[in-house]
Write an enzyme that holds these catalytic residues in place. Structure first.
Site, short mmCIF file in Angstrom:
data_model
loop_
_atom_site.label_atom_id
_atom_site.label_comp_id
_atom_site.label_asym_id
_atom_site.label_seq_id
_atom_site.Cartn_x
_atom_site.Cartn_y
_atom_site.Cartn_z
CG HIS A 1 -2.11 -1.16 1.12
ND1 HIS A 1 -2.86 -1.55 0.35
CD2 HIS A 1 -2.01 -2.59 1.82
CE1 HIS A 1 -3.29 -2.32 0.73
NE2 HIS A 1 -2.76 -3.20 1.75
CG ASP B 1 2.36 5.31 -8.86
OD1 ASP B 1 2.83 6.16 -9.48
OD2 ASP B 1 1.83 4.27 -9.53
NE ARG C 1 -2.68 2.93 -6.80
CZ ARG C 1 -3.69 3.11 -5.63
NH1 ARG C 1 -2.66 4.35 -4.70
NH2 ARG C 1 -3.72 2.75 -5.42
N GLY D 1 -11.65 -2.73 -3.43
CA GLY D 1 -9.90 -2.66 -3.04
C GLY D 1 -10.06 -1.98 -2.32
CG ASP E 1 -8.91 -4.62 0.49
OD1 ASP E 1 -8.86 -5.50 0.81
OD2 ASP E 1 -8.94 -3.82 0.20
CD GLU F 1 -16.20 -12.24 -6.08
OE1 GLU F 1 -15.69 -11.94 -7.27
OE2 GLU F 1 -15.70 -11.56 -4.88
CD GLU G 1 -4.21 0.45 -8.34
OE1 GLU G 1 -4.68 -0.54 -9.13
OE2 GLU G 1 -3.59 0.01 -7.54
CD GLU H 1 -3.06 -7.11 -9.30
OE1 GLU H 1 -4.31 -7.23 -8.75
OE2 GLU H 1 -1.82 -7.08 -8.84
CG HIS I 1 2.58 1.33 -8.90
ND1 HIS I 1 1.51 2.14 -8.80
CD2 HIS I 1 2.30 -0.05 -8.71
CE1 HIS I 1 0.81 1.43 -8.92
NE2 HIS I 1 1.03 -0.54 -9.04
#
Length: 421
Positions: free
Chosen positions: A83, A89, A92, A116, A138, A167, A181, A190, A365
């Site tokens: 993190h 970054d 970002r 997330g 998350d 889910e 992100e 991923e 990154h």
């Protein structure tokens, strides 16, 4: 790896969700750790935990079961290093903040889901933009810290942290905005985009806002003599000793798997080819299972061809065109790249906020992902380089990516198989 029942995307612990990128630096390690957490129940302090839903309650076309690989992936994101790397970054993080403020009129007074959420920074940006309520989801244990960050900033009345997978968590209302992100190396590594699709299909109102709204994966042939020299030619003379017998092993170790590293525009031999364009409002889960494109490049210079580089950009467009409007303005329809074609420059770049990982843009990154050949191919100016590439989810672990690359130039043809894990 802990195979306990998992959390979903959020934090009333509900099941873990995270991001997992190539083995590189703290971000990769954190993502690997993130996959192995899970438990259910109420943790208190404003965090809700969700158990994975029983298999019979899931709808296969929408919800994916939580595997041990998923649990290990979520666990990797419990590490603070990943993190820290992402937040530091600035390209970002500041682009996301700018996008949120640019779309403040669509966020203020509205309900948002942050898929997330990590440490919760994007959720807090949305709260600062006036969101009525933000569900910060998350599956990693970082959700515990996210909840503490929310409380420390006196935002507990606005931000609800849900610890669990998208889910599995329960949100009892439709939402106006989804922010995430989700991008991995090479964009699709991923498979976190699947969680965004699930959130969209479960909760997003018609015409709702998704940030980012679009993404495009590019590829181009590159030359990189310095990289090849430092990894391979080094063995020709080691303190006066001929170690060229190390060449085969050195090539395998250096170039067998995709490399995440920074290249520059001078390394790129042609205009990039569009591998895949993603419309986050329309893409479906089956589309993520395999992507194939055929390409044809013409080298702009005489140089050794060392491999192919991949990078991506994402756009932060406004809400989807109303369903009653079947005639989108040409400025919107023409701005999207066409898969299977080369793209020389972005159309009307000032109209859309873009986060780019291209070699000519400020570094991020994500860097670029490079597939190197074991041996370079000498190409002349205007020489054709053609072939195809297939990117597919690994059947063993959908967060891994299988890469099948076919390429030909100068009457010679080759095949390279690799796995991004």
């Amino acid at each position: 790896m802990n195979s306990n029942p998992g959390y979903s995307n959020g934090y009333y612990p509900q099941q873990h969700h995270g991001m997992n990128r190539i083995r590189r630096g703290p971000r990769a390690r954190s993502r690997d750790l993130r996959d192995s957490h899970g438990s259910g129940g109420d943790i208190g302090g404003g965090i809700r935990v969700s158990e994975p839903k029983p298999q019979q309650q899931q709808q296969p076309e929408q919800l994916q079961p939580c595997t041990d690989f998923d649990m290990a992936y979520f666990h990797s994101y419990a590490h603070v290093g990943i993190h820290e790397e992402m937040i530091k970054d600035r390209v970002r993080t500041e682009t996301y903040r700018a996008a949120i403020m640019q779309h403040q009129t669509s966020i203020a007074g509205k309900v948002v889901v942050d898929v997330g959420c990590g440490t919760g920074i994007l959720s807090i940006f949305c709260a600062q933009a006036g969101a009525k309520r933000v569900y910060a989801v998350d599956a990693s244990d970082i959700a515990v810290q996210a909840n503490e960050v929310v409380k420390a900033n006196n935002l507990s009345d606005t931000i609800i942290v849900l610890h669990g997978r998208v889910e599995d968590v329960d949100i009892d209302e439709e939402v106006d905005v989804i922010i995430s992100e989700w991008m991995g190396y090479m964009l699709l590594y991923e498979s976190m985009l699947g969680s965004v699709i699930t959130a969209r299909d479960r909760w997003l109102k018609p015409g709702g806002l998704i940030l980012p709204s679009n993404a495009t994966l590019y590829m181009a042939p590159i030359t990189h003599a310095d990289r090849y020299s430092e990894s391979i030619d080094f063995w020709r003379n080691v303190y006066g000793i001929d170690m060229s017998a190390m060449f085969p092993l050195a090539k395998q170790c250096a170039f067998e798997e995709p490399c995440v590293e920074t290249i520059v525009g001078e390394n790129v031999l042609t205009w990039p080819h569009v591998v895949k364009h993603v419309d986050c409002h329309k893409i479906s889960l089956p589309e993520l299972e395999s992507v194939t494109t055929s390409y044809k490049f013409k080298s702009m210079m005489r140089a050794p061809l060392h491999g192919f580089a991949f990078w991506f950009d994402v756009e932060f467009n406004g809400p989807a065109i109303a369903l009653t409007n079947n005639h989108a303005p040409s400025s919107l329809t023409n701005n999207h790249p066409v898969e299977g074609q080369q793209r020389r420059k972005r159309a009307n770049p000032s109209e859309v906020l873009v986060l780019s990982t291209a070699p000519e843009d400020p570094p991020t990154h994500w860097q670029q992902t490079v597939l190197y050949f074991y041996d370079p191919i000498e190409v002349e100016q205007d020489q054709l380089i053609e072939g195809s590439v297939t990117l597919s989810q690994s059947k063993e672990n959908r967060r891994f990516m299988n890469i099948h690359l076919e390429y030909a130039s100068g009457g010679r043809s080759f095949v390279k198989e690799s796995v991004m894990r």
